[in-house]
Design an enzyme around this catalytic site. Structure first.
Site, short mmCIF file in Angstrom:
data_model
loop_
_atom_site.label_atom_id
_atom_site.label_comp_id
_atom_site.label_asym_id
_atom_site.label_seq_id
_atom_site.Cartn_x
_atom_site.Cartn_y
_atom_site.Cartn_z
N SER A 141 0.88 -1.37 0.02
CA SER A 141 -0.06 0.03 -0.12
C SER A 141 0.94 1.24 -0.07
O SER A 141 2.00 1.23 0.29
CB SER A 141 -0.69 0.02 1.15
OG SER A 141 -1.56 1.21 1.47
N TYR A 155 -1.84 -0.43 10.12
CA TYR A 155 -2.09 -1.01 8.77
C TYR A 155 -0.86 -0.57 8.00
O TYR A 155 -0.13 -1.43 7.27
CB TYR A 155 -3.31 -0.46 8.23
CG TYR A 155 -3.51 -0.86 6.86
CD1 TYR A 155 -3.75 -1.92 6.41
CD2 TYR A 155 -3.17 0.28 5.99
CE1 TYR A 155 -3.94 -2.13 4.91
CE2 TYR A 155 -3.41 0.13 4.38
CZ TYR A 155 -3.72 -1.30 3.93
OH TYR A 155 -3.95 -1.20 2.62
P1 NAP Z 1 -11.34 -5.78 0.29
O1 NAP Z 1 -12.37 -5.42 -0.61
O2 NAP Z 1 -11.33 -5.36 1.81
O3 NAP Z 1 -10.82 -7.27 0.33
C1 NAP Z 1 -9.81 -7.73 1.18
C2 NAP Z 1 -9.89 -9.38 0.81
O4 NAP Z 1 -8.88 -10.05 1.86
C3 NAP Z 1 -10.99 -10.10 0.90
O5 NAP Z 1 -11.47 -10.99 -0.18
C4 NAP Z 1 -11.17 -10.90 2.14
O6 NAP Z 1 -11.76 -12.14 2.24
C5 NAP Z 1 -9.47 -11.04 2.38
N1 NAP Z 1 -9.03 -11.55 3.61
C6 NAP Z 1 -9.14 -10.72 4.70
N2 NAP Z 1 -8.64 -11.62 5.69
C7 NAP Z 1 -8.41 -12.60 5.28
C8 NAP Z 1 -7.62 -13.70 5.89
N3 NAP Z 1 -7.44 -13.90 7.19
N4 NAP Z 1 -7.45 -14.74 4.98
C9 NAP Z 1 -7.75 -14.88 3.60
N5 NAP Z 1 -8.24 -13.70 3.05
C10 NAP Z 1 -8.48 -12.61 3.91
O7 NAP Z 1 -9.68 -5.11 0.07
P2 NAP Z 1 -9.23 -4.62 -1.23
O8 NAP Z 1 -9.28 -2.88 -1.36
O9 NAP Z 1 -9.50 -5.17 -2.45
O10 NAP Z 1 -7.51 -4.59 -0.82
C11 NAP Z 1 -6.82 -5.68 -1.44
C12 NAP Z 1 -5.34 -5.48 -0.99
O11 NAP Z 1 -5.02 -4.12 -1.63
C13 NAP Z 1 -5.04 -5.37 0.54
O12 NAP Z 1 -4.04 -5.99 0.76
C14 NAP Z 1 -5.21 -3.75 0.98
O13 NAP Z 1 -4.34 -3.58 1.94
C15 NAP Z 1 -4.64 -3.32 -0.40
N6 NAP Z 1 -4.66 -1.93 -0.75
C16 NAP Z 1 -6.02 -1.55 -1.02
C17 NAP Z 1 -6.27 -0.32 -1.03
C18 NAP Z 1 -7.48 0.40 -1.44
O14 NAP Z 1 -7.61 1.77 -1.64
N7 NAP Z 1 -8.43 -0.36 -1.76
C19 NAP Z 1 -5.23 0.60 -1.08
C20 NAP Z 1 -4.00 0.27 -0.84
C21 NAP Z 1 -3.76 -1.11 -0.54
P3 NAP Z 1 -13.12 -12.20 2.74
O15 NAP Z 1 -14.11 -11.18 2.26
O16 NAP Z 1 -13.59 -13.63 2.12
O17 NAP Z 1 -12.96 -12.03 4.10
#
Ligand code: NAP
Length: 246
Positions: A141, A155
């Protein structure tokens, strides 16, 4: 050689977009999920409708036994895993550091750091270094650079640890046919911001970014897919920032 990928947290957001794109590029995909079975199955259905191959697998990435079982299940179905996307990640309600408790900080580290570690370790130990070219992409991130003050320093710290792991592991594996890189998204339209207590966060912050908008999961997926691909064959230990210029 067939390409077999595990995408952790593949049921929604960036992970789901990555699964769909990689399936179009002829990867056989394990769509890992933790709690949202229905969303993971929707991703699999979409891939199968498009003529691709995928299956959903429930595992908590922070649990080594569950992760090992997921790799075994994927191998039994498709053969050895050649590519890995460590995408699963969590954050909690926006808060100053002084109000974050130890239990929450440990939970964030467990999923974001230990989860990445356990998946990398399991991937390496089942990988056939003699014949395959593999790759890992860790989804970090922009928070690792910016620190996420007043929001979620826990985080941000977890993502900083992921970046260090990416650098170190890329060097350990440089002679073993596995490249390791990271992507650092900024404000991307996903449900994660609701978990932080502000569903409209990307709309609030997007216009203030140099590119004047938030990003899409598909834009991040494109970078992940490129880093996994042989087009990036001379790239390891690198990071692509997808943060609208920030
Ligand atoms: P999201 O929609 O909240 O999705 C998070 C995913 O992680 C979900 O599919 C969830 O599965 C899974 N997860 C959570 N805990 C888990 C565990 N213990 N074991 C296996 N799976 C787990 O988030 P996103 O925004 O797509 O983010 C994806 C990645 O991008 C993350 O690492 C996040 O930190 C990074 N990121 C996102 C942003 C942003 O602005 N969105 C910015 C920077 C970085 P379930 O739903 O099945 O629980």
């Amino acid at each position: 050689m067939s390409k077999v990928v595990i995408v952790t947290g593949g049921g929604r957001g960036i992970g789901a977009a990555t699964c769909v794109l990689l399936a179009k590029q002829n990867y056989k995909v394990c769509v890992n999920y933790h709690s949202n079975q229905q969303q993971a199955h929707s991703v699999v259905d979409k891939i199968v409708e498009q003529g691709g191959e995928a299956f959903a697998y429930q595992a908590d990435v922070s649990d080594e036994n569950q992760v090992q079982a997921m790799f075994v299940a994927t191998r039994q179905r498709y053969g050895g895993v050649t590519h890995l996307v460590n995408n699963a990640g969590i954050l909690f309600t926006q808060s100053e550091l002084r109000n974050i408790d130890v239990k929450r900080f440990k939970q964030v580290l467990d999923t974001n750091v230990i989860g990445c570690f356990v998946c990398c370790k399991t991937f390496i130990n089942q990988f056939d270094h003699a014949i395959e070219h593999g790759a890992i992409v860790n989804v970090s991130s922009a928070a690792s650079r910016l620190g996420a003050p007043f929001e979620y320093v826990d985080y941000a710290a977890s993502k900083g640890a992921m970046d260090s792991m990416t650098t170190g592991l890329s060097l350990e594996l440089a002679g073993q046919n596995i490249r390791v890189n990271g992507v650092r998204p900024g404000c991307i339209y996903t449900d994660m911001h609701a978990d932080g207590g502000e569903p409209g966060r990307v709309d609030r912050l997007g216009p203030n970014l140099p590119l004047k908008r938030g990003g899409t999961p598909e834009e991040v997926a494109n970078a992940i897919a490129w880093l996994l691909s042989e087009e990036a064959s001379y790239v390891t230990g690198s990071f692509i920032d997808l943060a609208g210029g920030r």
